[in-house]
Design a protein around this motif. Structure first.
Motif, PDB file in Angstrom:
ATOM      1  N   TYR A   1       0.843  -1.204   0.000  1.00  0.00           N
ATOM      2  CA  TYR A   1       0.000   0.000   0.000  1.00  0.00           C
ATOM      3  C   TYR A   1       0.877   1.254   0.000  1.00  0.00           C
ATOM      4  O   TYR A   1       0.662   2.179  -0.809  1.00  0.00           O
TER       5      TYR A   1
ATOM      6  N   ARG B   1       2.572   1.451  -3.404  1.00  0.00           N
ATOM      7  CA  ARG B   1       1.632   1.919  -4.452  1.00  0.00           C
ATOM      8  C   ARG B   1       1.418   3.422  -4.359  1.00  0.00           C
ATOM      9  O   ARG B   1       1.255   4.103  -5.373  1.00  0.00           O
TER      10      ARG B   1
ATOM     11  N   LEU C   1      -6.358  -3.891  -7.044  1.00  0.00           N
ATOM     12  CA  LEU C   1      -5.384  -3.679  -5.958  1.00  0.00           C
ATOM     13  C   LEU C   1      -6.054  -3.127  -4.702  1.00  0.00           C
ATOM     14  O   LEU C   1      -5.687  -3.503  -3.587  1.00  0.00           O
ATOM     15  N   ILE C   2      -7.033  -2.258  -4.862  1.00  0.00           N
ATOM     16  CA  ILE C   2      -7.743  -1.725  -3.680  1.00  0.00           C
ATOM     17  C   ILE C   2      -8.529  -2.863  -3.016  1.00  0.00           C
ATOM     18  O   ILE C   2      -8.481  -3.044  -1.793  1.00  0.00           O
TER      19      ILE C   2
ATOM     20  N   SER D   1      -6.330  -5.294  -1.246  1.00  0.00           N
ATOM     21  CA  SER D   1      -5.703  -4.648  -0.090  1.00  0.00           C
ATOM     22  C   SER D   1      -6.675  -4.611   1.094  1.00  0.00           C
ATOM     23  O   SER D   1      -6.361  -5.050   2.212  1.00  0.00           O
ATOM     24  N   ILE D   2      -7.870  -4.103   0.848  1.00  0.00           N
ATOM     25  CA  ILE D   2      -8.855  -3.984   1.936  1.00  0.00           C
ATOM     26  C   ILE D   2      -9.267  -5.367   2.435  1.00  0.00           C
ATOM     27  O   ILE D   2      -9.274  -5.649   3.640  1.00  0.00           O
TER      28      ILE D   2
ATOM     29  N   LYS E   1      -6.828  -7.552   4.636  1.00  0.00           N
ATOM     30  CA  LYS E   1      -6.741  -7.157   6.054  1.00  0.00           C
ATOM     31  C   LYS E   1      -7.976  -7.619   6.808  1.00  0.00           C
ATOM     32  O   LYS E   1      -7.888  -8.097   7.939  1.00  0.00           O
TER      33      LYS E   1
ATOM     34  N   PHE F   1     -12.984   8.422  -2.370  1.00  0.00           N
ATOM     35  CA  PHE F   1     -11.947   7.810  -3.172  1.00  0.00           C
ATOM     36  C   PHE F   1     -12.457   7.515  -4.584  1.00  0.00           C
ATOM     37  O   PHE F   1     -11.811   7.772  -5.585  1.00  0.00           O
TER      38      PHE F   1
HETATM   39  N1  URA Z   1      -7.535   1.475   1.557  1.00  0.00           N
HETATM   40  C1  URA Z   1      -6.785   0.352   1.667  1.00  0.00           C
HETATM   41  O1  URA Z   1      -6.701  -0.249   2.721  1.00  0.00           O
HETATM   42  N2  URA Z   1      -6.139  -0.063   0.565  1.00  0.00           N
HETATM   43  C2  URA Z   1      -6.213   0.551  -0.624  1.00  0.00           C
HETATM   44  O2  URA Z   1      -5.615   0.109  -1.573  1.00  0.00           O
HETATM   45  C3  URA Z   1      -6.985   1.721  -0.715  1.00  0.00           C
HETATM   46  C4  URA Z   1      -7.646   2.155   0.393  1.00  0.00           C
END
Ligand code: URA
Length: 422
Positions: free
Chosen positions: A165, A168, A179-180, A183-184, A187, A207
């Motif tokens: 992150y 990027r 990718l977003i 990523s989210i 987690k 966003f």
């Molecule tokens: N929030 C995130 O955790 N990851 C991203 O890529 C964008 C926003």
């Protein structure tokens, strides 16, 4: 593995194999790939995207790059919430204790703010003594005792995303749906929750500026979650105008406490209850969340959570030393109140950060004294700026030049919840 082959494959629109993806995520996390090659590869992913199979493997590899929390000993249904972030978005603060007050466990691992969006952790740190770092053992104990925590994700959770992150961010590959979403969701899935509700914001203060991109992101995340065994639902909500009246860390905490006291702005209550309903449904609890705000049970859970994390819920939330109003230049109805302008101005006042390492002001921010649809007289205050550092004021005011429009006729109210994706 010859990494150049992966770069060429993705650059030319090819599909990566499972082995190639797992190798990349593993090597990238261990710093085994030169930055210029990793940057070039991620840029190829940015332009070509990942298909569903690639994305599922990519997300799984990110999850498995670190520990996966085991919440099975909590003894309650676990359900979490994630928002893609917006101006005045403080919803996690009333929502998480509200849902916990009905017997669900809410493991809320949050982040700090970057840019014009405030982070939940920054907001919570306006509460005197509140500790945002808990050990895994303490998290599980708090879910058993209180039903909710709000903390930072530990360094062991999805370390691939932690590195990717920020990487990027500097190479200009943040705004990529694959990718977003990975990523989210990496987690949230690694956090061990059984179910998840996503609040995907769409509009100029979000966003995702346009609805169709927000919808694509929501659909992608819902699919990743459900495929990984986490029951996932998303609401797409509007972010063209600020959420609630308060924008800024301590100001948003105070507004959240109002909501927990059965008061607060209508739009904040509406989104809180809509998300709470989804969370309770996923947790198998068939109750009307509105009762938890009316009868004070959610407020009790909020206070218990603050105490469990070392804070004092009875100490007043701090306020800025100085205030200044922006007034209406004519009488009429507010027809437009721009979330981006308000967010930018609050950020310039010090409520947000430009770089990860920057500190934020607890008390700086903006109160919208009037919102879209309200009638104002000439010279009536519309915005109240809360100022911590007067040197920030000129630039903050400049951002507000076209922040609101006044017209002779009231505009139709915006719809807040735009679509549900499941
Ligand atoms: N929030 C995130 O955790 N990851 C991203 O890529 C964008 C926003």
């Amino acid at each position: 593995m010859n990494f150049q082959d992966l770069i060429y494959a993705k650059r030319d629109g090819g599909v990566l194999t499972e082995a190639q993806i797992r190798w990349f995520i593993n090597a990238f996390t261990k710093n085994e790939i030169p930055d210029e090659q990793a940057g070039s590869f991620l840029m190829a992913v940015f332009f070509q995207g990942l298909n569903k199979e690639e994305l599922s493997v990519w997300t799984d590899a990110m999850i498995k790059s670190g520990e996966i929390l085991d919440l099975s000993s909590v003894g309650k249904p676990t359900v979490d919430k994630h928002s893609t972030g917006g101006v005045g978005d403080k919803i996690s603060l009333p929502l998480c204790p509200l849902v916990a007050s009905f017997g669900a466990a809410v493991p809320q691992l949050s982040g700090r703010g970057l840019g014009t969006f405030g982070g939940t952790l920054d907001k919570m740190e306006s509460v005197s003594g509140f500790n945002i770092t808990l050990s895994n053992e303490k998290m599980i104990q708090q879910l058993k005792d209180v039903g909710v925590f709000i903390t930072a994700a530990g360094a062991g959770l999805a370390p691939a995303d932690r590195k990717m992150y920020s990487f990027r961010d500097v190479i200009g590959t943040v705004e990529c749906i694959s990718l977003i979403a990975s990523s989210i969701m990496s987690k949230k899935i690694a956090e061990g929750t059984q179910s998840l509700v996503l609040d995907v914001k769409a509009g100029r203060g979000a966003f995702m500026k346009d609805f169709s991109r927000a919808k694509q992101l929501a659909e992608t995340m819902v699919e990743i979650g459900n495929k990984a065994g986490v029951k996932t639902v998303a609401l797409i909500t509007q972010m063209d105008t600020p959420l609630g009246n308060a924008v800024g860390n301590a100001l948003e905490v105070s507004e959240s406490i109002d909501v927990l006291n059965g008061k607060g702005p209508q739009d904040v209550i509406e989104i809180t209850l809509a998300l709470a309903k989804e969370m309770l449904q996923l947790a198998g609890i068939n109750k009307d969340p509105a009762t938890g705000l009316k009868d004070g049970t959610a407020l009790q859970v909020w206070k218990k959570m603050i105490i469990a994390q070392g804070g004092n819920p009875d100490i007043e939330i701090p306020v800025a030393k100085k205030k200044e109003n922006v007034v209406a230049t004519q009488s009429g109805y507010i027809t437009d109140l721009d979330a981006y302008a308000i967010g930018l101005s609050a950020w310039r006042l010090g409520a947000g950060r430009a770089k990860k390492e920057d500190a934020v002001s607890k008390t700086a921010g903006i109160i919208c004294l009037a919102k879209e649809g309200d009638y104002v007289e000439k010279d009536q205050p519309v915005l109240e700026l809360h100022i911590d550092d007067a040197s920030r004021l000129p630039l903050a005011k400049e951002a507000l030049k076209n922040a609101f429009t006044i017209g002779a006729e009231p505009k139709e109210k915006r719809k807040i919840i735009l679509e549900r994706i499941s």
